[in-house]
Design an enzyme around this catalytic site. Structure first.
Site, PDB file in Angstrom:
ATOM      1  N   HIS A 104     -10.003 -15.649 -15.014  1.00  0.00           N
ATOM      2  CA  HIS A 104      -9.294 -16.177 -13.811  1.00  0.00           C
ATOM      3  C   HIS A 104     -10.776 -17.033 -13.032  1.00  0.00           C
ATOM      4  O   HIS A 104     -11.280 -16.706 -13.148  1.00  0.00           O
ATOM      5  CB  HIS A 104      -9.316 -14.388 -12.606  1.00  0.00           C
ATOM      6  CG  HIS A 104      -9.132 -14.318 -10.902  1.00  0.00           C
ATOM      7  ND1 HIS A 104      -8.052 -14.858 -11.023  1.00  0.00           N
ATOM      8  CD2 HIS A 104      -9.804 -14.684 -10.624  1.00  0.00           C
ATOM      9  CE1 HIS A 104      -8.283 -15.071  -9.177  1.00  0.00           C
ATOM     10  NE2 HIS A 104      -9.363 -15.048  -9.159  1.00  0.00           N
ATOM     11  N   GLU A 434       1.394   8.572  10.140  1.00  0.00           N
ATOM     12  CA  GLU A 434       1.878  10.325   9.895  1.00  0.00           C
ATOM     13  C   GLU A 434       2.617  10.136   8.944  1.00  0.00           C
ATOM     14  O   GLU A 434       2.703  11.298   8.924  1.00  0.00           O
ATOM     15  CB  GLU A 434       2.532  10.373  11.603  1.00  0.00           C
ATOM     16  CG  GLU A 434       1.463  10.474  12.580  1.00  0.00           C
ATOM     17  CD  GLU A 434       1.123  11.311  13.117  1.00  0.00           C
ATOM     18  OE1 GLU A 434       1.572  12.272  12.818  1.00  0.00           O
ATOM     19  OE2 GLU A 434      -0.059  11.316  14.299  1.00  0.00           O
ATOM     20  N   ARG A 619      -6.694  10.842   6.551  1.00  0.00           N
ATOM     21  CA  ARG A 619      -5.688   9.518   6.717  1.00  0.00           C
ATOM     22  C   ARG A 619      -6.514   8.664   5.577  1.00  0.00           C
ATOM     23  O   ARG A 619      -6.396   7.910   6.960  1.00  0.00           O
ATOM     24  CB  ARG A 619      -5.221   9.683   7.422  1.00  0.00           C
ATOM     25  CG  ARG A 619      -3.721   9.422   8.014  1.00  0.00           C
ATOM     26  CD  ARG A 619      -3.037   9.151   9.145  1.00  0.00           C
ATOM     27  NE  ARG A 619      -2.763  10.652   9.711  1.00  0.00           N
ATOM     28  CZ  ARG A 619      -2.388  10.572  10.756  1.00  0.00           C
ATOM     29  NH1 ARG A 619      -2.764  10.438  11.736  1.00  0.00           N
ATOM     30  NH2 ARG A 619      -2.085  12.208  10.689  1.00  0.00           N
TER      31      ARG A 619
END
Length: 660
Positions: A104, A434, A619
C-alpha cells in the site's frame, strides 16, 4: 516458495521483479487490461509477464468462482498484491497457507483507501511511505509486515513522489521478501485509533476553490499535476488547467479569485496569492503563466469563477420532505452551493429556510406530508433523489405521543417509500442510531450488531422500532423490487438551528437545546438519572458532508448500504456535555445579559419523561462503512460544535428577553 501475484501499474512491475529477484516461483500473474480513456504513463505488468514467460490473466471479475477454482489449482504458497485495483475475496485470501500480502502506498494505518499518493499532497503532508501488510476482509486493515518512510519535499508533485514511492517499495521488498521466503513473517497490528480513510479521486475533484487558503490551492496543483488530470478553473466559460504554481503570501487585499497581475500571473486566494508558473487553456499546449493570461484574455482585476451550468445536462433534482428541519435546511445549503443540484422541499414552516426562498434553484411549498399526498407523489415522480426527513425525533414525545410517532414516522413515510418503488426513484432514508437500542457492542456495526429494544410496555421504543421496521421494509423492496436506497444513521448531530428554545420550553427538544434554555433562563440544568449516559456528538457540518456524499453516490458505492454517520472520538456523557457547555457559556461575550447559573439538578427519568421510558448507557458508531463508501472522516471537535451551537442560540434571544 510458489507465489501468485495480482499487480498493475509501475508498482506492480516493481513488485513482480522484486519477487523474482528474491527467488520465488511465480505461478501466474493477474492484472488489468488498460483503459483507453486513462493516461497510461506507467509500465505494463502484462508486457513484463509476457517477456518473462509467466502466464498472465486479466479477468473482469477475479472473484468469480471459476477464477477462484483456477487459482486454487495453482496451489500458491503465498499471494502478493501490488497495486491491483480490485479487492480480493476472502476465498482467494485463504488459498495460500503463508497468507496474502498487499503493498500500500502510505504509512498505514494513515491514508487507507484510494489514491494515497494524491491525498498526502492535497493535505500538505511532509512524509508518507509504503507498507506491506497482511490482507484481510477490510481493505488495508491487516497486520503490518514492514514499512518504509518517504520524505515529501516542498517541490514534490505527484509524479516525483510516485517515483520516490516506487524506489522505496523496491528497497522495502528487496529487504523483506527473502525473510518471508524463509517463513519469518513479522506481524504488527495496526492501531485503529490512528486509521484514516480516503476515497477515489475523480478528474472533477481538481476544480479550484479560490476561497481556500493559498497553500490548499497550491497543494491541489501539486497533487494532480501531469500526468494526472490537473487542477483547473474557469474564465467565463473557458476552462484552463494549472500545471505548476508557487505561493505568494500577499494578496494585496484582493477578493478570492481576482487576478492581481498578469505578468507574473497571480490570483488571489483566501490568505495570499497563487502564482501560476505554467498552465494550459482548454485542450491547447502548456505555456508559461503570462502567456496563459494573454491566451485567456485576462487583465488585472478580472474574477475567475466556478464552471458554468451545462445547458445540455439537466441538474439533479432532490426532493427533501422536512426541508425546514435541522438536517433539511443544512443539507439544502450544501446542495445549493453546487451548480448541478435543484432542491424541491415541503415542510409545515419556513423559518429555518427563509434565506433560500428567493434562490432560483430552490422550490418550496408549505404543507403537511399527511395531507398533500398528490403534491408529494408528483414530485417523487419528477425528482431523482428523495429524502423523507419528516419524523418526530424527540425522546419525550415517544412516551407522550407514541401513536402519533408511529403514524408519522412509519405510516406516512411508508407511503413515500412506496411512491419511490412505483416510480423507480432513489431514496436516501434517515434511519437512526436509536435502532441499536440497548446493543452491548463496544461500537455499533451496521451489518453485524444486534438491534435490541425493551419490552412492549416501554413505549419509549416506539420510535426505534418504527424506524427499524421501515429500514427492513426498504431493504426488502431493494431485494425484491430493485429499489435503489441508502439508509443513513445519524449519531447525535449538533449545531446551529437544532430545535428551538421554544421547543425546549415544552420539553420537546434535543439535549443540548434544553441545556442552553436552562442557562438562558437561569433554571437548574436537569441531569436525567445523573447524566452518565454517553453519546458520540457529531458536528452538523461533518454530518452534512457525509450525507452530501451519499447523495453524490460516487461509483454507486452507497446503493443498498446502511451507513452510520457519527464521530466516535467525540464520546461524552450528558454531564460532561453540560459541563463543557457551562464553561463555554461563562466565556461568551453575551454572558452578562443572562441570569446566574442555577446549578445542576439530578432527576429521575420517570419524573421527567413519564411512565414507559428506558435509557441507553452508551451509543458509539463504527464508521467503517462511511470511510469505505464515502471516503469520509469526521474532523470537528466537540468543543467547537458546542461553542458554535451556543453562540447561535444566545444571539437568537431577543434583547428584551435577555434583560428580563
Amino acid at each position: 516458495m510458489k507465489a501468485v501475484i495480482f499487480a498493475y501499474h509501475d508498482m506492480g512491475c516493481q513488485g513482480v521483479q522484486a519477487v523474482l529477484d528474491a527467488g520465488y516461483e511465480i505461478a501466474a500473474i493477474f492484472t488489468h487490461a488498460d483503459n483507453p480513456a486513462e493516461n497510461t504513463f506507467f509500465g505494463s505488468v502484462s508486457r513484463l509477464a509476457a517477456e518473462l514467460g509467466i502466464p498472465v490473466y486479466a479477468p473482469d471479475n477475479v472473484n468469480h468462482p471459476i477464477w477462484v477454482d483456477r487459482i486454487a489449482e495453482l496451489a500458491p504458497d503465498i499471494i502478493f498484491s501490488f497495486y491491483y485495483r480490485n479487492l480480493l475475496s476472502e476465498e482467494i485470501l485463504h488459498l495460500a497457507p503463508a497468507g496474502a500480502f498487499n503493498l500500500h502506498g502510505s504509512l498505514l494505518p494513515a491514508y487507507r483507501g484510494r489514491a494515497p499518493l494524491n491525498w498526502v499532497l492535497v493535505n500538505g503532508e511532509s512524509e508518507t511511505g509504503v507498507t506491506l501488510h497482511r490482507m484481510v476482509k477490510r481493505a488495508d486493515a491487516g497486520e503490518i509486515v514492514a514499512s518504509q518512510r518517504v520524505a515529501i519535499a516542498q517541490d514534490d508533485v505527484a509524479l516525483t513522489l510516485h517515483h520516490k514511492l516506487c524506489q522505496a517499495a523496491r528497497q522495502l521488498l528487496n529487504s523483506i521478501l527473502p525473510t518471508m521466503k524463509c517463513g519469518d513473517i513479522p506481524s504488527v497490528p495496526q492501531r485503529e485509533s490512528d486509521a484514516t480513510y480516503y476515497g477515489r479521486r475523480r478528474p472533477e475533484d481538481g476544480l479550484i476553490d479560490w476561497h481556500k487558503p493559498v497553500s490548499t490551492v497550491h497543494n491541489l496543483v501539486r497533487a494532480v499535476a501531469a500526468p494526472w488530470p490537473g487542477a483547473f478553473s474557469y474564465n467565463g466559460s473557458q476552462k484552463f488547467t494549472i500545471w505548476s504554481s508557487r505561493i505568494c503570501p500577499d494578496a494585496q487585499g484582493a477578493l478570492p479569485g481576482s487576478v492581481i497581475s498578469v505578468s507574473p500571473l497571480r490570483v488571489a486566494c483566501a490568505d495570499g496569492a497563487l502564482e501560476i508558473i505554467t498552465g494550459q487553456a482548454g485542450d491547447g499546449i502548456t505555456v508559461q503563466g503570462s502567456q496563459l493570461a494573454q491566451t485567456l484574455g485576462l487583465v488585472a482585476g478580472a474574477r475567475l469563477n466556478r464552471p458554468p451550468a451545462t445547458s445540455g445536462k439537466r441538474r439533479i433534482r432532490v426532493l427533501i420532505l422536512g426541508v425546514n428541519g435541522f438536517i433539511g435546511n443544512h443539507l439544502t445549503e450544501r446542495l445549493l452551493n453546487e451548480e448541478n443540484y435543484e432542491v424541491y422541499g415541503m415542510d409545515i414552516g419556513s423559518n429555518a429556510i427563509s434565506r433560500f426562498l428567493l434562490h432560483p434553484r430552490f422550490h418550496f411549498v408549505e404543507g403537511d406530508i399527511s395531507i398533500h399526498s398528490e403534491w408529494i407523489e408528483y414530485h417523487v415522480k419528477k425528482c431523482d433523489v428523495v429524502l423523507p426527513l419528516v419524523a418526530i425525533a424527540t425522546p419525550i414525545e415517544y412516551t407522550r405521543n407514541p401513536l402519533r410517532v408511529f403514524e408519522l414516522d412509519f405510516e406516512e413515510n411508508l407511503r413515500i417509500i412506496r411512491y419511490c418503488v412505483k416510480y423507480r426513484k432513489r431514496v436516501v432514508f434517515p434511519s437512526t442510531s436509536e435502532v441499536y437500542g440497548m446493543c452491548t457492542d463496544a461500537s455499533f456495526d451496521e451489518d453485524k450488531s444486534n438491534l435490541i429494544v425493551g419490552p412492549v410496555n416501554k413505549p419509549r421504543w416506539i420510535y426505534s422500532v418504527s424506524k427499524q421496521l421501515l429500514d427492513r421494509v426498504i431493504w426488502a423492496y431493494g431485494e425484491k423490487e430493485g429499489l435503489r436506497f441508502t439508509l443513513f444513521r445519524p449519531f447525535n448531530w449538533m449545531g446551529p438551528r437544532l430545535d428551538s428554545l421554544n421547543a425546549a420550553r415544552i420539553g420537546s427538544s434535543r439535549a443540548i437545546t434544553q441545556l442552553i434554555l436552562n442557562l438562558v433562563e437561569g433554571t437548574p440544568i436537569k441531569l436525567i438519572d445523573g447524566g452518565q449516559q454517553k453519546r458520540c456528538f457529531t458536528d452538523i457540518r461533518d454530518g452534512i458532508e457525509a450525507l452530501f456524499r451519499i447523495i453524490v453516490n460516487d461509483g454507486d458505492r452507497c446503493d443498498g448500504k446502511i451507513i452510520n454517520i457519527g464521530n466516535p472520538d467525540n464520546e461524552a456523557s450528558i454531564q460532561e456535555l453540560a459541563t463543557l457547555l457551562l464553561d463555554s457559556f461563562d466565556k461568551h461575550p453575551l454572558r452578562c445579559h443572562f441570569p446566574p447559573f442555577a446549578g445542576f439538578q439530578v432527576v429521575e427519568s420517570r419524573s421527567y419523561y413519564g411512565k414507559g421510558y428506558q435509557d441507553v448507557a452508551h451509543r458509539k458508531p463504527s464508521i467503517d462503512n462511511a470511510r469505505r463508501c464515502l471516503g469520509w472522516e469526521p474532523s470537528i471537535a466537540m468543543r467547537d460544535t458546542v461553542e458554535e451551537t451556543l453562540d447561535f442560540f444566545l444571539r437568537s434571544v431577543d434583547v428584551a428577553e435577555r434583560a428580563s
